[in-house]
Design a protein around this motif. Structure first.
Motif, PDB file in Angstrom:
ATOM      1  N   ALA A 216       0.851  -1.185   0.000  1.00 41.43           N
ATOM      2  CA  ALA A 216       0.000   0.000   0.000  1.00 41.43           C
ATOM      3  C   ALA A 216       0.892   1.242   0.000  1.00 41.43           C
ATOM      4  O   ALA A 216       1.911   1.292   0.683  1.00 41.43           O
ATOM      5  CB  ALA A 216      -0.912  -0.003   1.219  1.00 41.43           C
ATOM      6  N   PHE A 217       0.507   2.236  -0.764  1.00 46.01           N
ATOM      7  CA  PHE A 217       1.292   3.454  -0.927  1.00 46.01           C
ATOM      8  C   PHE A 217       0.506   4.611  -0.323  1.00 46.01           C
ATOM      9  O   PHE A 217      -0.612   4.878  -0.758  1.00 46.01           O
ATOM     10  CB  PHE A 217       1.523   3.692  -2.422  1.00 46.01           C
ATOM     11  CG  PHE A 217       2.417   4.845  -2.754  1.00 46.01           C
ATOM     12  CD1 PHE A 217       3.790   4.693  -2.773  1.00 46.01           C
ATOM     13  CD2 PHE A 217       1.886   6.087  -3.064  1.00 46.01           C
ATOM     14  CE1 PHE A 217       4.626   5.755  -3.093  1.00 46.01           C
ATOM     15  CE2 PHE A 217       2.707   7.152  -3.384  1.00 46.01           C
ATOM     16  CZ  PHE A 217       4.078   6.986  -3.399  1.00 46.01           C
ATOM     17  N   VAL A 218       0.994   5.283   0.689  1.00 46.42           N
ATOM     18  CA  VAL A 218       2.323   5.302   1.255  1.00 46.42           C
ATOM     19  C   VAL A 218       2.169   5.798   2.683  1.00 46.42           C
ATOM     20  O   VAL A 218       1.166   6.412   3.044  1.00 46.42           O
ATOM     21  CB  VAL A 218       3.256   6.235   0.437  1.00 46.42           C
ATOM     22  CG1 VAL A 218       2.751   7.667   0.466  1.00 46.42           C
ATOM     23  CG2 VAL A 218       4.688   6.184   0.891  1.00 46.42           C
ATOM     24  N   MET A 219       3.194   5.555   3.526  1.00 46.51           N
ATOM     25  CA  MET A 219       3.249   6.140   4.859  1.00 46.51           C
ATOM     26  C   MET A 219       4.580   6.847   5.040  1.00 46.51           C
ATOM     27  O   MET A 219       5.522   6.643   4.276  1.00 46.51           O
ATOM     28  CB  MET A 219       3.064   5.067   5.932  1.00 46.51           C
ATOM     29  CG  MET A 219       1.627   4.585   6.046  1.00 46.51           C
ATOM     30  SD  MET A 219       1.383   3.459   7.430  1.00 46.51           S
ATOM     31  CE  MET A 219       1.820   4.539   8.791  1.00 46.51           C
ATOM     32  N   GLY A 220       4.651   7.692   6.078  1.00 43.82           N
ATOM     33  CA  GLY A 220       5.897   8.383   6.377  1.00 43.82           C
ATOM     34  C   GLY A 220       5.717   9.882   6.454  1.00 43.82           C
ATOM     35  O   GLY A 220       4.638  10.385   6.787  1.00 43.82           O
ATOM     36  N   GLY A 221       6.799  10.611   6.141  1.00 45.68           N
ATOM     37  CA  GLY A 221       6.780  12.064   6.212  1.00 45.68           C
ATOM     38  C   GLY A 221       5.970  12.680   5.092  1.00 45.68           C
ATOM     39  O   GLY A 221       5.460  12.001   4.197  1.00 45.68           O
TER      40      GLY A 221
END
Length: 428
Positions: free
Chosen positions: A283-288
Protein backbone atom coordinates in the motif's frame (compact mmCIF):
# COMPACT_ATOMS: atom_id res chain seq x y z
CA UNK A 1 12.26 9.47 -4.20
CA UNK A 2 15.74 9.70 -5.75
CA UNK A 3 18.76 8.69 -3.73
CA UNK A 4 20.56 11.62 -2.18
CA UNK A 5 23.88 11.97 -3.94
CA UNK A 6 25.47 13.31 -0.77
CA UNK A 7 24.25 10.43 1.39
CA UNK A 8 25.21 7.92 -1.27
CA UNK A 9 28.74 9.34 -1.46
CA UNK A 10 29.09 9.07 2.32
CA UNK A 11 27.74 5.53 2.20
CA UNK A 12 30.23 4.48 -0.47
CA UNK A 13 33.08 5.92 1.54
CA UNK A 14 32.04 3.98 4.63
CA UNK A 15 30.69 0.75 3.18
CA UNK A 16 34.02 -1.05 3.11
CA UNK A 17 34.77 -0.29 6.76
CA UNK A 18 31.33 -0.30 8.43
CA UNK A 19 30.14 -3.83 9.25
CA UNK A 20 26.59 -4.70 10.19
CA UNK A 21 25.92 -4.94 13.93
CA UNK A 22 26.99 -8.30 15.28
CA UNK A 23 24.13 -10.64 16.16
CA UNK A 24 25.12 -14.26 16.46
CA UNK A 25 21.48 -15.40 16.53
CA UNK A 26 20.59 -13.56 13.32
CA UNK A 27 20.95 -15.16 9.94
CA UNK A 28 20.04 -13.79 6.53
CA UNK A 29 16.70 -15.07 5.29
CA UNK A 30 16.76 -17.44 2.35
CA UNK A 31 14.09 -16.13 0.03
CA UNK A 32 12.98 -17.67 -3.24
CA UNK A 33 10.03 -17.82 -5.59
CA UNK A 34 8.77 -21.21 -6.69
CA UNK A 35 5.97 -22.35 -8.94
CA UNK A 36 3.81 -25.28 -7.94
CA UNK A 37 0.38 -26.54 -8.95
CA UNK A 38 -1.29 -23.63 -7.15
CA UNK A 39 0.83 -21.04 -8.97
CA UNK A 40 3.68 -18.81 -7.86
CA UNK A 41 4.67 -18.79 -4.19
CA UNK A 42 7.18 -16.62 -2.33
CA UNK A 43 9.01 -18.59 0.36
CA UNK A 44 11.08 -17.29 3.27
CA UNK A 45 13.21 -19.99 4.84
CA UNK A 46 11.05 -22.55 2.98
CA UNK A 47 7.78 -21.20 4.43
CA UNK A 48 5.13 -19.49 2.24
CA UNK A 49 5.14 -15.73 2.69
CA UNK A 50 2.42 -13.50 1.22
CA UNK A 51 3.45 -9.85 1.22
CA UNK A 52 1.15 -7.53 3.15
CA UNK A 53 3.28 -4.48 2.64
CA UNK A 54 3.38 -0.72 3.02
CA UNK A 55 5.77 1.65 1.26
CA UNK A 56 7.58 3.87 3.76
CA UNK A 57 10.91 5.60 3.20
CA UNK A 58 11.28 6.85 6.76
CA UNK A 59 12.04 4.89 9.91
CA UNK A 60 12.40 7.41 12.73
CA UNK A 61 11.74 11.00 11.68
CA UNK A 62 10.98 14.03 13.84
CA UNK A 63 10.25 11.81 16.82
CA UNK A 64 7.78 9.58 14.96
CA UNK A 65 8.48 5.85 14.58
CA UNK A 66 6.83 5.29 11.21
CA UNK A 67 7.75 1.61 11.09
CA UNK A 68 5.84 1.10 14.33
CA UNK A 69 2.78 2.54 12.57
CA UNK A 70 3.43 0.26 9.59
CA UNK A 71 3.57 -2.82 11.81
CA UNK A 72 0.46 -1.72 13.74
CA UNK A 73 -1.42 -1.67 10.43
CA UNK A 74 -0.84 -5.42 10.15
CA UNK A 75 1.92 -5.25 7.54
CA UNK A 76 4.63 -7.90 7.42
CA UNK A 77 6.90 -6.07 4.95
CA UNK A 78 7.96 -2.50 4.26
CA UNK A 79 9.27 -1.09 0.99
CA UNK A 80 12.03 1.53 0.99
CA UNK A 81 13.05 3.12 -2.31
CA UNK A 82 16.67 3.89 -1.49
CA UNK A 83 19.09 5.14 1.16
CA UNK A 84 18.46 2.05 3.30
CA UNK A 85 20.88 1.61 6.18
CA UNK A 86 21.37 -0.99 8.91
CA UNK A 87 19.55 1.28 11.39
CA UNK A 88 16.42 1.20 9.23
CA UNK A 89 16.66 -2.57 8.87
CA UNK A 90 17.25 -2.98 12.61
CA UNK A 91 14.14 -0.93 13.38
CA UNK A 92 12.09 -2.93 10.88
CA UNK A 93 13.23 -6.19 12.44
CA UNK A 94 12.41 -4.84 15.90
CA UNK A 95 8.83 -4.37 14.69
CA UNK A 96 8.67 -7.77 13.01
CA UNK A 97 8.94 -6.44 9.46
CA UNK A 98 10.82 -7.73 6.45
CA UNK A 99 12.23 -5.10 4.07
CA UNK A 100 12.06 -4.82 0.30
CA UNK A 101 15.28 -2.84 -0.16
CA UNK A 102 15.39 -0.49 -3.12
CA UNK A 103 18.15 1.08 -5.13
CA UNK A 104 17.06 4.10 -7.17
CA UNK A 105 18.19 4.23 -10.79
CA UNK A 106 17.56 7.56 -12.47
CA UNK A 107 15.42 7.90 -15.55
CA UNK A 108 17.35 9.69 -18.28
CA UNK A 109 15.55 12.91 -19.21
CA UNK A 110 16.53 15.11 -22.12
CA UNK A 111 18.47 17.48 -19.85
CA UNK A 112 20.29 14.69 -17.99
CA UNK A 113 24.07 14.46 -18.02
CA UNK A 114 23.86 10.72 -17.36
CA UNK A 115 23.34 8.03 -19.98
CA UNK A 116 22.99 4.25 -19.86
CA UNK A 117 24.79 4.26 -23.20
CA UNK A 118 27.88 5.58 -21.43
CA UNK A 119 29.97 2.61 -20.20
CA UNK A 120 31.69 4.77 -17.59
CA UNK A 121 28.32 5.67 -16.04
CA UNK A 122 27.02 2.09 -16.04
CA UNK A 123 30.27 0.71 -14.64
CA UNK A 124 30.23 3.21 -11.77
CA UNK A 125 26.55 2.56 -11.07
CA UNK A 126 27.12 -1.20 -11.11
CA UNK A 127 29.88 -0.80 -8.53
CA UNK A 128 27.57 1.25 -6.30
CA UNK A 129 24.72 -1.25 -6.53
CA UNK A 130 26.93 -4.25 -5.77
CA UNK A 131 28.55 -2.42 -2.85
CA UNK A 132 25.06 -1.63 -1.53
CA UNK A 133 24.00 -5.27 -1.85
CA UNK A 134 27.23 -6.48 -0.26
CA UNK A 135 26.71 -4.07 2.65
CA UNK A 136 23.17 -5.16 3.52
CA UNK A 137 22.66 -8.68 2.16
CA UNK A 138 23.35 -10.50 5.44
CA UNK A 139 20.85 -8.51 7.48
CA UNK A 140 18.00 -10.82 8.56
CA UNK A 141 15.33 -8.23 7.68
CA UNK A 142 16.16 -8.17 3.95
CA UNK A 143 13.43 -9.80 1.86
CA UNK A 144 14.31 -8.74 -1.69
CA UNK A 145 15.98 -6.08 -3.81
CA UNK A 146 14.07 -3.67 -6.04
CA UNK A 147 16.40 -2.27 -8.69
CA UNK A 148 14.72 0.58 -10.50
CA UNK A 149 11.34 2.24 -10.16
CA UNK A 150 9.56 3.26 -13.38
CA UNK A 151 12.95 4.04 -14.95
CA UNK A 152 12.13 2.72 -18.42
CA UNK A 153 9.04 4.77 -19.06
CA UNK A 154 10.33 8.06 -17.68
CA UNK A 155 13.50 7.93 -19.75
CA UNK A 156 12.73 10.18 -22.70
CA UNK A 157 14.69 8.53 -25.52
CA UNK A 158 13.96 5.05 -26.83
CA UNK A 159 17.70 4.44 -27.12
CA UNK A 160 18.07 5.10 -23.39
CA UNK A 161 15.27 2.68 -22.54
CA UNK A 162 16.92 -0.08 -24.52
CA UNK A 163 20.33 0.70 -23.03
CA UNK A 164 18.81 0.67 -19.55
CA UNK A 165 17.30 -2.75 -20.27
CA UNK A 166 20.69 -4.16 -21.22
CA UNK A 167 22.24 -2.59 -18.11
CA UNK A 168 19.48 -3.94 -15.86
CA UNK A 169 19.93 -7.49 -17.17
CA UNK A 170 23.65 -7.27 -16.46
CA UNK A 171 23.14 -5.95 -12.94
CA UNK A 172 20.44 -8.51 -12.08
CA UNK A 173 22.84 -11.31 -13.01
CA UNK A 174 25.58 -9.67 -10.95
CA UNK A 175 23.30 -9.31 -7.90
CA UNK A 176 22.30 -12.97 -8.21
CA UNK A 177 25.96 -13.91 -8.08
CA UNK A 178 26.69 -11.59 -5.15
CA UNK A 179 23.57 -12.58 -3.19
CA UNK A 180 21.77 -15.80 -4.16
CA UNK A 181 19.50 -15.58 -1.09
CA UNK A 182 17.25 -12.71 -2.15
CA UNK A 183 15.25 -12.25 -5.37
CA UNK A 184 15.38 -9.15 -7.56
CA UNK A 185 12.35 -7.05 -8.51
CA UNK A 186 11.84 -4.23 -10.98
CA UNK A 187 8.91 -1.84 -10.35
CA UNK A 188 7.00 -0.81 -13.48
CA UNK A 189 4.65 2.13 -13.92
CA UNK A 190 1.49 0.07 -14.38
CA UNK A 191 2.29 -2.17 -17.40
CA UNK A 192 4.21 0.43 -19.38
CA UNK A 193 7.69 -0.88 -18.55
CA UNK A 194 6.84 -4.57 -18.86
CA UNK A 195 7.46 -5.02 -22.61
CA UNK A 196 11.01 -3.73 -22.04
CA UNK A 197 11.42 -6.00 -19.02
CA UNK A 198 10.30 -9.04 -21.01
CA UNK A 199 12.55 -8.23 -23.97
CA UNK A 200 15.73 -7.15 -22.21
CA UNK A 201 15.68 -8.57 -18.65
CA UNK A 202 14.88 -12.31 -18.72
CA UNK A 203 16.85 -12.83 -15.49
CA UNK A 204 14.45 -10.75 -13.37
CA UNK A 205 12.88 -12.83 -10.60
CA UNK A 206 9.70 -10.88 -9.87
CA UNK A 207 7.67 -8.34 -11.83
CA UNK A 208 6.63 -5.29 -9.82
CA UNK A 209 3.75 -3.06 -10.90
CA UNK A 210 2.86 0.35 -9.44
CA UNK A 211 -0.86 1.02 -9.81
CA UNK A 212 -3.32 3.77 -8.94
CA UNK A 213 -7.02 3.03 -8.64
CA UNK A 214 -6.98 -0.65 -9.64
CA UNK A 215 -4.52 -3.53 -10.03
CA UNK A 216 -6.26 -6.30 -11.98
CA UNK A 217 -5.09 -5.73 -15.59
CA UNK A 218 -1.53 -4.99 -14.46
CA UNK A 219 -1.35 -8.24 -12.48
CA UNK A 220 -2.62 -10.35 -15.38
CA UNK A 221 -0.32 -8.75 -18.00
CA UNK A 222 2.48 -11.30 -17.56
CA UNK A 223 0.18 -14.27 -18.06
CA UNK A 224 -1.54 -12.66 -21.05
CA UNK A 225 1.82 -11.87 -22.64
CA UNK A 226 3.59 -15.17 -21.98
CA UNK A 227 6.02 -13.74 -19.41
CA UNK A 228 6.06 -16.44 -16.75
CA UNK A 229 6.99 -14.53 -13.60
CA UNK A 230 5.31 -13.85 -10.25
CA UNK A 231 3.90 -10.37 -9.72
CA UNK A 232 4.12 -8.03 -6.74
CA UNK A 233 2.01 -4.88 -6.69
CA UNK A 234 4.91 -2.68 -5.64
CA UNK A 235 2.53 0.24 -5.09
CA UNK A 236 -1.25 0.25 -4.83
CA UNK A 237 -2.46 3.77 -4.33
CA UNK A 238 -5.42 6.11 -4.77
CA UNK A 239 -6.00 7.72 -8.14
CA UNK A 240 -3.12 9.93 -9.21
CA UNK A 241 -3.49 13.65 -9.79
CA UNK A 242 -3.25 13.03 -13.55
CA UNK A 243 -6.37 10.83 -13.35
CA UNK A 244 -8.80 13.18 -11.59
CA UNK A 245 -10.81 16.06 -12.99
CA UNK A 246 -9.61 19.66 -12.99
CA UNK A 247 -11.06 22.19 -10.56
CA UNK A 248 -12.07 25.79 -11.24
CA UNK A 249 -8.41 26.86 -11.05
CA UNK A 250 -7.36 24.20 -13.58
CA UNK A 251 -5.63 22.15 -10.90
CA UNK A 252 -6.20 18.45 -10.08
CA UNK A 253 -9.16 17.84 -7.78
CA UNK A 254 -7.97 16.03 -4.65
CA UNK A 255 -10.55 13.38 -3.60
CA UNK A 256 -11.70 13.00 -0.01
CA UNK A 257 -10.13 10.46 2.35
CA UNK A 258 -12.94 7.90 2.17
CA UNK A 259 -12.76 7.72 -1.63
CA UNK A 260 -9.03 7.08 -1.38
CA UNK A 261 -9.59 4.39 1.25
CA UNK A 262 -12.02 2.62 -1.07
CA UNK A 263 -9.35 2.41 -3.80
CA UNK A 264 -7.11 0.40 -1.46
CA UNK A 265 -10.00 -2.02 -1.03
CA UNK A 266 -10.52 -2.27 -4.79
CA UNK A 267 -6.87 -3.03 -5.53
CA UNK A 268 -6.63 -5.56 -2.69
CA UNK A 269 -9.66 -7.46 -3.98
CA UNK A 270 -8.10 -7.61 -7.44
CA UNK A 271 -4.86 -8.92 -5.95
CA UNK A 272 -6.77 -11.61 -4.08
CA UNK A 273 -8.56 -12.54 -7.30
CA UNK A 274 -5.22 -13.43 -8.93
CA UNK A 275 -3.69 -15.93 -6.47
CA UNK A 276 -1.78 -17.91 -9.10
CA UNK A 277 0.44 -15.00 -10.08
CA UNK A 278 0.21 -12.29 -7.40
CA UNK A 279 2.38 -12.83 -4.31
CA UNK A 280 1.38 -9.66 -2.47
CA UNK A 281 1.69 -5.91 -2.57
CA UNK A 282 2.58 -2.63 -0.91
CA UNK A 283 0.00 0.00 0.00
CA UNK A 284 1.29 3.45 -0.93
CA UNK A 285 2.32 5.30 1.25
CA UNK A 286 3.25 6.14 4.86
CA UNK A 287 5.90 8.38 6.38
CA UNK A 288 6.78 12.06 6.21
CA UNK A 289 5.06 14.72 4.14
CA UNK A 290 5.08 14.16 0.36
CA UNK A 291 4.23 17.30 -1.59
CA UNK A 292 3.01 15.72 -4.84
CA UNK A 293 0.34 18.09 -6.18
CA UNK A 294 -0.99 18.25 -2.64
CA UNK A 295 0.76 17.70 0.66
CA UNK A 296 -1.67 14.96 1.67
CA UNK A 297 -2.62 13.35 -1.66
CA UNK A 298 -1.20 9.92 -0.86
CA UNK A 299 -0.18 9.54 2.78
CA UNK A 300 -2.29 7.22 4.92
CA UNK A 301 -0.97 9.11 7.92
CA UNK A 302 -0.39 12.68 9.01
CA UNK A 303 2.53 12.40 11.38
CA UNK A 304 1.37 9.98 14.08
CA UNK A 305 -2.29 10.52 13.20
CA UNK A 306 -4.12 7.97 11.07
CA UNK A 307 -6.40 8.66 8.12
CA UNK A 308 -9.18 6.54 6.63
CA UNK A 309 -6.77 4.78 4.26
CA UNK A 310 -4.69 3.55 7.19
CA UNK A 311 -7.68 1.88 8.80
CA UNK A 312 -8.80 0.37 5.51
CA UNK A 313 -5.38 -1.22 4.98
CA UNK A 314 -5.28 -2.48 8.57
CA UNK A 315 -8.68 -4.11 8.14
CA UNK A 316 -7.57 -5.73 4.87
CA UNK A 317 -4.36 -7.06 6.44
CA UNK A 318 -5.77 -8.17 9.81
CA UNK A 319 -9.53 -8.57 9.38
CA UNK A 320 -10.03 -6.22 12.35
CA UNK A 321 -12.21 -3.14 12.08
CA UNK A 322 -10.97 0.08 13.70
CA UNK A 323 -11.76 0.57 17.36
CA UNK A 324 -12.44 4.23 16.63
CA UNK A 325 -13.01 5.55 13.13
CA UNK A 326 -11.73 8.88 11.81
CA UNK A 327 -14.03 11.78 11.01
CA UNK A 328 -15.60 11.73 7.55
CA UNK A 329 -15.54 14.91 5.48
CA UNK A 330 -18.69 15.25 3.40
CA UNK A 331 -17.79 18.51 1.64
CA UNK A 332 -15.34 21.38 1.80
CA UNK A 333 -16.19 24.79 0.35
CA UNK A 334 -13.89 27.73 -0.35
CA UNK A 335 -15.31 31.06 -1.53
CA UNK A 336 -13.94 32.92 -3.36
CA UNK A 337 -11.59 30.45 -5.06
CA UNK A 338 -9.95 32.93 -7.42
CA UNK A 339 -9.51 36.64 -8.04
CA UNK A 340 -8.19 37.10 -4.52
CA UNK A 341 -5.96 40.05 -3.76
CA UNK A 342 -2.62 39.39 -2.03
CA UNK A 343 -3.09 39.15 1.73
CA UNK A 344 -6.89 39.14 1.51
CA UNK A 345 -9.26 36.66 3.13
CA UNK A 346 -11.37 33.79 1.81
CA UNK A 347 -14.17 31.93 3.55
CA UNK A 348 -14.03 28.18 4.15
CA UNK A 349 -16.72 25.82 5.36
CA UNK A 350 -16.52 22.07 5.92
CA UNK A 351 -19.30 19.54 6.47
CA UNK A 352 -18.12 16.59 8.54
CA UNK A 353 -19.47 13.72 10.61
CA UNK A 354 -17.80 11.50 13.19
CA UNK A 355 -18.97 7.88 13.61
CA UNK A 356 -18.48 7.97 17.39
CA UNK A 357 -19.60 11.60 17.79
CA UNK A 358 -16.17 12.51 19.20
CA UNK A 359 -15.53 16.22 19.81
CA UNK A 360 -13.59 17.58 16.84
CA UNK A 361 -10.91 20.22 16.41
CA UNK A 362 -10.19 22.05 13.16
CA UNK A 363 -6.88 23.28 11.74
CA UNK A 364 -6.46 25.34 8.56
CA UNK A 365 -3.25 25.97 6.62
CA UNK A 366 -1.91 26.73 3.13
CA UNK A 367 0.93 25.30 1.03
CA UNK A 368 2.40 25.71 -2.41
CA UNK A 369 1.50 23.26 -5.17
CA UNK A 370 4.23 20.95 -6.45
CA UNK A 371 5.15 21.70 -10.06
CA UNK A 372 5.63 18.06 -11.10
CA UNK A 373 3.40 15.34 -9.60
CA UNK A 374 6.13 12.76 -10.30
CA UNK A 375 8.69 14.57 -8.14
CA UNK A 376 8.44 14.91 -4.37
CA UNK A 377 9.01 18.57 -3.55
CA UNK A 378 9.51 20.18 -0.18
CA UNK A 379 6.32 21.86 0.92
CA UNK A 380 6.29 25.60 1.53
CA UNK A 381 3.88 26.53 4.33
CA UNK A 382 2.46 30.04 4.25
CA UNK A 383 1.69 31.70 7.56
CA UNK A 384 -1.61 33.49 7.51
CA UNK A 385 -4.39 34.46 9.81
CA UNK A 386 -7.38 32.28 10.63
CA UNK A 387 -10.62 33.75 11.97
CA UNK A 388 -12.96 30.99 13.13
CA UNK A 389 -16.63 31.84 13.51
CA UNK A 390 -17.93 28.39 14.47
CA UNK A 391 -16.79 24.74 14.21
CA UNK A 392 -16.20 24.02 10.54
CA UNK A 393 -16.35 27.63 9.39
CA UNK A 394 -13.56 30.19 9.19
CA UNK A 395 -11.88 32.91 7.18
CA UNK A 396 -8.32 32.20 6.06
CA UNK A 397 -5.79 34.77 4.90
CA UNK A 398 -4.08 34.04 1.58
CA UNK A 399 -0.37 34.71 0.86
CA UNK A 400 1.04 38.03 -0.25
CA UNK A 401 2.46 36.57 -3.48
CA UNK A 402 0.47 35.86 -6.61
CA UNK A 403 -0.03 32.21 -7.47
CA UNK A 404 -2.21 29.16 -6.91
CA UNK A 405 -2.16 27.47 -3.50
CA UNK A 406 -3.88 24.66 -1.67
CA UNK A 407 -5.85 25.46 1.46
CA UNK A 408 -6.32 22.53 3.85
CA UNK A 409 -8.57 21.59 6.71
CA UNK A 410 -7.39 18.94 9.15
CA UNK A 411 -10.05 17.59 11.50
CA UNK A 412 -8.89 15.62 14.55
CA UNK A 413 -11.03 13.49 16.83
CA UNK A 414 -8.69 13.35 19.83
CA UNK A 415 -8.40 9.56 19.42
CA UNK A 416 -5.38 9.49 17.12
CA UNK A 417 -7.33 10.02 13.90
CA UNK A 418 -7.53 12.82 11.36
CA UNK A 419 -9.47 13.61 8.19
CA UNK A 420 -7.93 16.03 5.69
CA UNK A 421 -9.29 17.83 2.66
CA UNK A 422 -7.96 20.59 0.46
CA UNK A 423 -9.10 22.98 -2.25
CA UNK A 424 -7.17 25.42 -4.41
CA UNK A 425 -7.24 29.21 -4.27
CA UNK A 426 -5.72 31.64 -6.75
CA UNK A 427 -4.19 34.95 -5.77
CA UNK A 428 -4.16 37.38 -8.73
Amino acid sequence: MPLSRVLLSIFLALVSITPLPADETARPAKVRVVKDRSGWVLKVNDKPFYIKGIACNEGLLDGVDYLKLVAAAGANTVRIYGDAAPEYLDLARQHGLMVNVGFWTNAIRLHSKESYRNPLHTLELKKKILAYVRWLKDHPAVLAWTLGNETFIFSDAEEERRAYGRFLEDIVKAVHQEDPNHPVIYASSYTRCLPYLKKFVPSIDIIGVNVTGGAGPAISWAERNDFDRPVIVTEFAPLGSWETRQDANQMPYDPFDQFKADTYLSSWRQMQANPRSCIGGFAFVMGGFRNQDSLTWYNMNYGELRRAGYWMVRELYTGRKPENRPPKIVDFFVDPKSGLKPGSWTSVRVRVSDPESDPLTYDYFLTNIAKDPLIVEKAAFFPGGVRSSEPGAAEVQVPQEQGTYRIYVGIKDGKGNIAIADRTVRVD
